[in-house]
Write a protein that holds these residues in place. Structure first.
Motif, short mmCIF file in Angstrom:
data_model
loop_
_atom_site.label_atom_id
_atom_site.label_comp_id
_atom_site.label_asym_id
_atom_site.label_seq_id
_atom_site.Cartn_x
_atom_site.Cartn_y
_atom_site.Cartn_z
N ASN A 1 0.80 -1.23 0.00
CA ASN A 1 0.00 0.00 0.00
C ASN A 1 0.83 1.27 0.00
O ASN A 1 0.45 2.28 -0.61
N VAL A 2 1.97 1.25 0.68
CA VAL A 2 2.82 2.43 0.77
C VAL A 2 3.98 2.35 -0.22
O VAL A 2 4.26 3.29 -0.96
N GLY A 3 4.64 1.20 -0.24
CA GLY A 3 5.81 1.05 -1.10
C GLY A 3 5.49 0.87 -2.57
O GLY A 3 6.33 1.14 -3.43
N GLY A 4 4.30 0.39 -2.87
CA GLY A 4 3.94 0.18 -4.27
C GLY A 4 4.39 -1.16 -4.82
O GLY A 4 4.31 -1.41 -6.03
N HIS A 5 4.87 -2.05 -3.95
CA HIS A 5 5.25 -3.40 -4.36
C HIS A 5 4.00 -4.17 -4.77
O HIS A 5 2.92 -3.92 -4.25
N THR A 6 4.12 -5.10 -5.69
CA THR A 6 2.98 -5.93 -6.03
C THR A 6 2.66 -6.86 -4.86
O THR A 6 3.52 -7.13 -4.02
N ALA A 7 1.46 -7.38 -4.83
CA ALA A 7 1.05 -8.29 -3.76
C ALA A 7 1.45 -9.72 -4.10
O ALA A 7 0.71 -10.67 -3.86
N GLY A 8 2.63 -9.87 -4.67
CA GLY A 8 3.13 -11.20 -5.02
C GLY A 8 3.14 -11.41 -6.52
O GLY A 8 2.78 -10.54 -7.31
N SER A 9 3.56 -12.62 -6.91
CA SER A 9 3.55 -13.00 -8.33
C SER A 9 2.15 -13.53 -8.62
O SER A 9 1.84 -14.70 -8.36
N LEU A 10 1.31 -12.68 -9.15
CA LEU A 10 -0.11 -13.01 -9.25
C LEU A 10 -0.40 -14.09 -10.28
O LEU A 10 -1.48 -14.69 -10.27
N ASP A 11 0.56 -14.38 -11.16
CA ASP A 11 0.38 -15.46 -12.13
C ASP A 11 1.17 -16.71 -11.74
O ASP A 11 1.31 -17.63 -12.54
N PHE A 12 1.66 -16.74 -10.50
CA PHE A 12 2.48 -17.87 -10.07
C PHE A 12 1.66 -19.16 -10.04
O PHE A 12 0.56 -19.20 -9.49
N GLU A 13 2.22 -20.20 -10.62
CA GLU A 13 1.63 -21.54 -10.58
C GLU A 13 2.77 -22.52 -10.43
O GLU A 13 3.79 -22.40 -11.09
N MET A 14 2.63 -23.49 -9.56
CA MET A 14 3.74 -24.31 -9.10
C MET A 14 4.49 -25.04 -10.22
O MET A 14 5.71 -24.99 -10.30
N VAL A 15 3.78 -25.73 -11.08
CA VAL A 15 4.43 -26.50 -12.14
C VAL A 15 5.11 -25.57 -13.14
O VAL A 15 6.29 -25.75 -13.48
#
Length: 351
Positions: free
Chosen positions: A198-212
């Motif tokens: 919210n403050v730093g502007g970092h993404t909330a993770g790798s939103l397209d991440f899938e394990m395989v």
């Protein structure tokens, strides 16, 4: 390959944290209870127990050579130089990316130096112990095949099973259980730091991440079965387990992130949508599999609400899902998961 339905996790920031039924919920102060990391969740490696890549390379030279060519390794020299990383750091008043805890936890491996009064510093990027756990307490167990003259090839099945159990009990996240590996991945590919987003502007993770997709391409290092000679692809059965374990871990990590949200903003909205998306994907898989463990996961998810001020129940649900995930991966050899083959990403999709 058929894809699961996707929800755009960053669209419509006016979207509020909602229950599974889509009912708007009041914005409440976060409940701080239940936030301690349980034994079945993945945590950052303890710097005081980290031994470093130079210890692993003695037996895993081929794996380390692959690692050196990956972003996991290269982040050590590159991340702090990237303009976007510096911009995030500036917004958070972070003077050194390599020393700030919130950055280091996912982008670096730290080690305490006894010769310098146990001063902690970053020694590499995302390395062996970032994913498999700090090795001090399990390394000797890990490479003991049954005596000084025993080898991996001569080790008895009973000793191998006991060795695996003992190493895991002492902190190793062994790929023998694919759910524990999925947890290690999702610990960082789902960002659980509200201020960072919210403050730093970092993404909330790798939103397209899938394990395989993300583990079987550039970062794959499966040399054990060939005694270091070839980087073998996982079997179809193992990929099935990996895929489903990843779906469960996605839900677990997303719920932990929702539990830490305190305000209606980008972070809370995004991780709530991610949790709902993960549950929908699990429901799609369950429609094909009718698996007892997936039914248990979905029942846990159906019993809680994605809302602010609900940290205790959300964290407890994540803990329970983690335990079910470990059970799922220990019970299934993939032969019972054939019905989802069209969902498992093909090699052409691997990153």
């Amino acid at each position: 390959m058929k894809s699961f339905p996707l929800i755009n996790p960053i669209a419509a920031l006016g979207f509020f944290l909602v229950s599974l039924l889509g009912t708007a919920l009041p914005c409440l102060a976060a409940d701080p209870s239940g936030m301690a990391a349980p034994s079945d969740s993945a945590v950052a490696a303890d710097p005081h127990s980290v031994l470093g890549v130079q210890t692993c390379v003695k037996c895993h030279a081929s794996e380390v050579e692959v690692w050196k060519k990956t972003p996991h390794s290269q982040t050590f020299e590159q991340l702090h130089r990237r303009p976007e990383a510096r911009e995030i750091a500036a917004k958070l008043n972070v003077s050194s990316i390599k020393y700030d805890g919130r950055c280091v936890a996912c982008h670096y491996t730290q080690q305490a130096d006894p010769a310098a009064g146990n001063q902690v510093s970053a020694i590499s990027g995302v390395s062996c112990e970032s994913c498999h756990g700090a090795a001090k307490d399990w390394l000797d167990i890990h490479h003991d095949y049954g005596g000084s003259q025993a080898t991996r090839e001569s080790e008895s099945p009973a000793h191998r099973q006991q060795r695996l159990e003992n190493s895991i009990a002492n902190g190793m996240r062994n790929p023998h259980n694919l759910y524990r590996m999925a947890q290690s991945c999702y610990r960082c590919h789902t960002v659980g730091d509200e201020e960072l987003v919210n403050v730093g502007g970092h993404t909330a993770g790798s939103l397209d991440f899938e394990m395989v997709t993300w583990s079987q391409g550039l970062v794959r290092h499966n040399f054990v079965r060939s005694n270091g000679k070839s980087n073998e692809a996982s079997t179809k059965q193992r990929l099935r387990v990996m895929f489903v374990a990843g779906l469960i871990a996605d839900l677990e990590s997303s719920l932990r992130a929702v539990a830490s949200a305190t305000v209606k903003d980008t972070f809370g909205v995004t991780v709530a949508k991610r949790a709902d998306r993960a549950a929908k994907r699990l429901k799609s898989a369950q429609g094909k599999l009718n698996n007892r463990r997936l039914a248990e996961v979905l029942a846990v998810y159906g019993s809680i609400k994605l809302k602010l001020g609900n940290a205790g129940p959300l964290s407890a649900a994540a803990d329970e899902i983690a335990q079910i995930g470990v059970q799922f991966a220990s019970e299934s050899d993939g032969s019972d998961l054939e019905a989802i083959d069209r969902y498992v990403p093909a090699p052409s999709k691997w990153k």
